[in-house]
Design an enzyme around this catalytic site. Sequence first.
Site, PDB file in Angstrom:
ATOM      1  N   SER A 141      13.044  -2.998  -2.128  1.00 11.37           N
ATOM      2  CA  SER A 141      13.555  -3.198  -1.054  1.00 11.37           C
ATOM      3  C   SER A 141      13.430  -4.706  -1.185  1.00 11.37           C
ATOM      4  O   SER A 141      12.908  -5.465  -1.534  1.00 11.37           O
ATOM      5  CB  SER A 141      12.449  -2.900  -0.032  1.00 11.37           C
ATOM      6  OG  SER A 141      12.933  -3.586   1.398  1.00 11.37           O
ATOM      7  N   TYR A 154       4.083  -2.039   4.462  1.00 14.97           N
ATOM      8  CA  TYR A 154       5.385  -1.718   3.734  1.00 14.97           C
ATOM      9  C   TYR A 154       5.721  -2.598   2.872  1.00 14.97           C
ATOM     10  O   TYR A 154       6.029  -2.508   1.622  1.00 14.97           O
ATOM     11  CB  TYR A 154       6.402  -1.232   4.786  1.00 14.97           C
ATOM     12  CG  TYR A 154       7.736  -0.899   4.141  1.00 14.97           C
ATOM     13  CD1 TYR A 154       7.925   0.568   3.819  1.00 14.97           C
ATOM     14  CD2 TYR A 154       8.874  -1.901   4.177  1.00 14.97           C
ATOM     15  CE1 TYR A 154       8.990   0.876   3.318  1.00 14.97           C
ATOM     16  CE2 TYR A 154       9.885  -1.513   3.465  1.00 14.97           C
ATOM     17  CZ  TYR A 154      10.073  -0.147   3.226  1.00 14.97           C
ATOM     18  OH  TYR A 154      11.491   0.255   2.619  1.00 14.97           O
TER      19      TYR A 154
HETATM   20  N1  LIG Z   1      16.717   2.541   4.663  1.00 12.01           N
HETATM   21  C1  LIG Z   1      16.565   1.330   4.532  1.00 12.01           C
HETATM   22  O1  LIG Z   1      16.636   0.333   5.284  1.00 12.01           O
HETATM   23  C2  LIG Z   1      15.681   1.028   3.221  1.00 12.01           C
HETATM   24  C3  LIG Z   1      15.485  -0.260   2.725  1.00 12.01           C
HETATM   25  C4  LIG Z   1      14.945  -0.885   1.620  1.00 12.01           C
HETATM   26  C5  LIG Z   1      14.171   0.121   0.938  1.00 12.01           C
HETATM   27  N2  LIG Z   1      14.405   1.560   1.569  1.00 12.01           N
HETATM   28  C6  LIG Z   1      13.679   2.632   0.319  1.00 12.01           C
HETATM   29  O2  LIG Z   1      14.616   3.519   0.434  1.00 12.01           O
HETATM   30  C7  LIG Z   1      13.621   4.847  -0.006  1.00 12.01           C
HETATM   31  C8  LIG Z   1      14.455   5.972   0.608  1.00 12.01           C
HETATM   32  O3  LIG Z   1      14.549   5.718   2.139  1.00 12.01           O
HETATM   33  P1  LIG Z   1      15.589   6.229   3.238  1.00 12.01           P
HETATM   34  O4  LIG Z   1      16.117   5.003   3.652  1.00 12.01           O
HETATM   35  O5  LIG Z   1      16.569   6.907   2.356  1.00 12.01           O
HETATM   36  O6  LIG Z   1      14.606   7.045   4.236  1.00 12.01           O
HETATM   37  P2  LIG Z   1      14.580   8.449   4.462  1.00 12.01           P
HETATM   38  O7  LIG Z   1      15.920   8.924   4.988  1.00 12.01           O
HETATM   39  O8  LIG Z   1      13.299   8.697   5.606  1.00 12.01           O
HETATM   40  O9  LIG Z   1      14.187   9.294   3.280  1.00 12.01           O
HETATM   41  C9  LIG Z   1      12.926   9.364   2.740  1.00 12.01           C
HETATM   42  C10 LIG Z   1      12.659  10.422   1.795  1.00 12.01           C
HETATM   43  O10 LIG Z   1      11.232  10.633   1.352  1.00 12.01           O
HETATM   44  C11 LIG Z   1      10.779  11.824   1.381  1.00 12.01           C
HETATM   45  N3  LIG Z   1       9.307  11.594   1.348  1.00 12.01           N
HETATM   46  C12 LIG Z   1       8.602  10.738   2.342  1.00 12.01           C
HETATM   47  N4  LIG Z   1       7.413  11.140   2.211  1.00 12.01           N
HETATM   48  C13 LIG Z   1       7.279  11.841   0.996  1.00 12.01           C
HETATM   49  C14 LIG Z   1       6.116  12.325   0.413  1.00 12.01           C
HETATM   50  N5  LIG Z   1       4.875  12.252   0.591  1.00 12.01           N
HETATM   51  N6  LIG Z   1       6.334  13.268  -0.676  1.00 12.01           N
HETATM   52  C15 LIG Z   1       7.506  13.754  -0.955  1.00 12.01           C
HETATM   53  N7  LIG Z   1       8.600  13.187  -0.537  1.00 12.01           N
HETATM   54  C16 LIG Z   1       8.343  12.511   0.508  1.00 12.01           C
HETATM   55  C17 LIG Z   1      11.463  12.373   2.625  1.00 12.01           C
HETATM   56  O11 LIG Z   1      11.318  13.842   2.798  1.00 12.01           O
HETATM   57  P3  LIG Z   1      10.149  14.493   3.496  1.00 12.01           P
HETATM   58  O12 LIG Z   1       9.976  13.746   5.156  1.00 12.01           O
HETATM   59  O13 LIG Z   1      10.870  15.720   3.851  1.00 12.01           O
HETATM   60  O14 LIG Z   1       9.029  14.536   2.529  1.00 12.01           O
HETATM   61  C18 LIG Z   1      12.848  11.980   2.495  1.00 12.01           C
HETATM   62  O15 LIG Z   1      13.359  12.741   1.732  1.00 12.01           O
HETATM   63  C19 LIG Z   1      12.194   4.515   0.433  1.00 12.01           C
HETATM   64  O16 LIG Z   1      11.456   4.031  -0.698  1.00 12.01           O
HETATM   65  C20 LIG Z   1      12.533   3.330   1.234  1.00 12.01           C
HETATM   66  O17 LIG Z   1      11.387   2.518   1.518  1.00 12.01           O
HETATM   67  C21 LIG Z   1      15.089   1.898   2.454  1.00 12.01           C
END
Ligand SMILES: NC(=O)c1ccc[n+]([C@@H]2O[C@H](COP(=O)([O-])OP(=O)(O)OC[C@H]3O[C@@H](n4cnc5c(N)ncnc54)[C@H](OP(=O)(O)O)[C@@H]3O)[C@@H](O)[C@H]2O)c1
Length: 253
Positions: A141, A154
């Site tokens: 991130s 986080y």
């Molecule tokens: N969106 C942003 O602004 C942002 C910015 C910087 C970095 N990121 C990073 O990008 C990555 C993806 O995030 P996103 O924004 O796409 O969020 P998201 O839409 O909430 O996706 C998160 C994914 O992780 C899965 N997950 C969560 N906990 C899990 C576990 N214990 N075991 C297996 N799967 C799990 C969720 O599915 P289930 O809930 O069904 O398990 C979902 O598929 C993350 O690492 C996040 O920190 C996001």
Amino acid sequence: MKLTGNTILITGGSSGIGLAFAERFLKAGNTVIVTGRRENVLQEAQEKTPGLITRVSDLDSEAERIALFDWVTTNYPEVNVLVNNAGIQQRFSVLNADVKNDWSYFAKEITTNIEAPFHLSILFAPFFAAKENAAIINVTSGLAFTPFAIAPIYSATKAALHSFTMGLRLQLSDTSVEVIEVAPPAVNTNLGGAGLHVHGEPLDAFADGIFQGLEEGKSEIGYGTSVDRLRMSRDDIDKYAANMYEATKNMIE
Ligand SMILES: NC(=O)c1ccc[n+]([C@@H]2O[C@H](COP(=O)([O-])OP(=O)(O)OC[C@H]3O[C@@H](n4cnc5c(N)ncnc54)[C@H](OP(=O)(O)O)[C@@H]3O)[C@@H](O)[C@H]2O)c1
């Protein structure tokens, strides 16, 4: 990394950034397996994206991480790319956190965001090192570089994953395994709960930007504001983090 002809495991690929990456990798001619905890969300992803292979797996469990490695390498022995994407974000005030009664709530962020990608990387590294082409992509991130004070655990987990990724890259530098870090800025997904990231970059534009970075062979890929944050001076980091806190401190109680 080469962008076609791979077999790719994307953790947390049932929604958000992981699913956007899965769609692009499939379109580019790869076999793509995505994981998540919720079967119905995986099913929806599969309906939306024909050809996607899904697997229910909770990465918070050490046994399930090992079972996932065994299942993938047995059923898809050609697997050569791991994308450590699954992550969660929790915002809280350190003055009101009930860590006496519920440390497990806070520890979960450490398990999902650090323990799981560390463990999976170390499970897959020797398996991948025997391949002609392989890659491990870790999704950190912009907050790994400029901490978001209202999500302190986080931000720390993402800084840890950045550090681990650097170490992994150096250790694997004499092998066929490329180690790539993707450091997103805020992106419009449901991370942390619906509505918390609506101010973020549009998901498709972000994912296209990251794929451009992959095509260009970059090993650390930012987008939008995270491009500069990846290389910011210490003084600028302090200012950036303080300004972010001022603008968001009313969001926690
Ligand atoms: N969106 C942003 O602004 C942002 C910015 C910087 C970095 N990121 C990073 O990008 C990555 C993806 O995030 P996103 O924004 O796409 O969020 P998201 O839409 O909430 O996706 C998160 C994914 O992780 C899965 N997950 C969560 N906990 C899990 C576990 N214990 N075991 C297996 N799967 C799990 C969720 O599915 P289930 O809930 O069904 O398990 C979902 O598929 C993350 O690492 C996040 O920190 C996001």
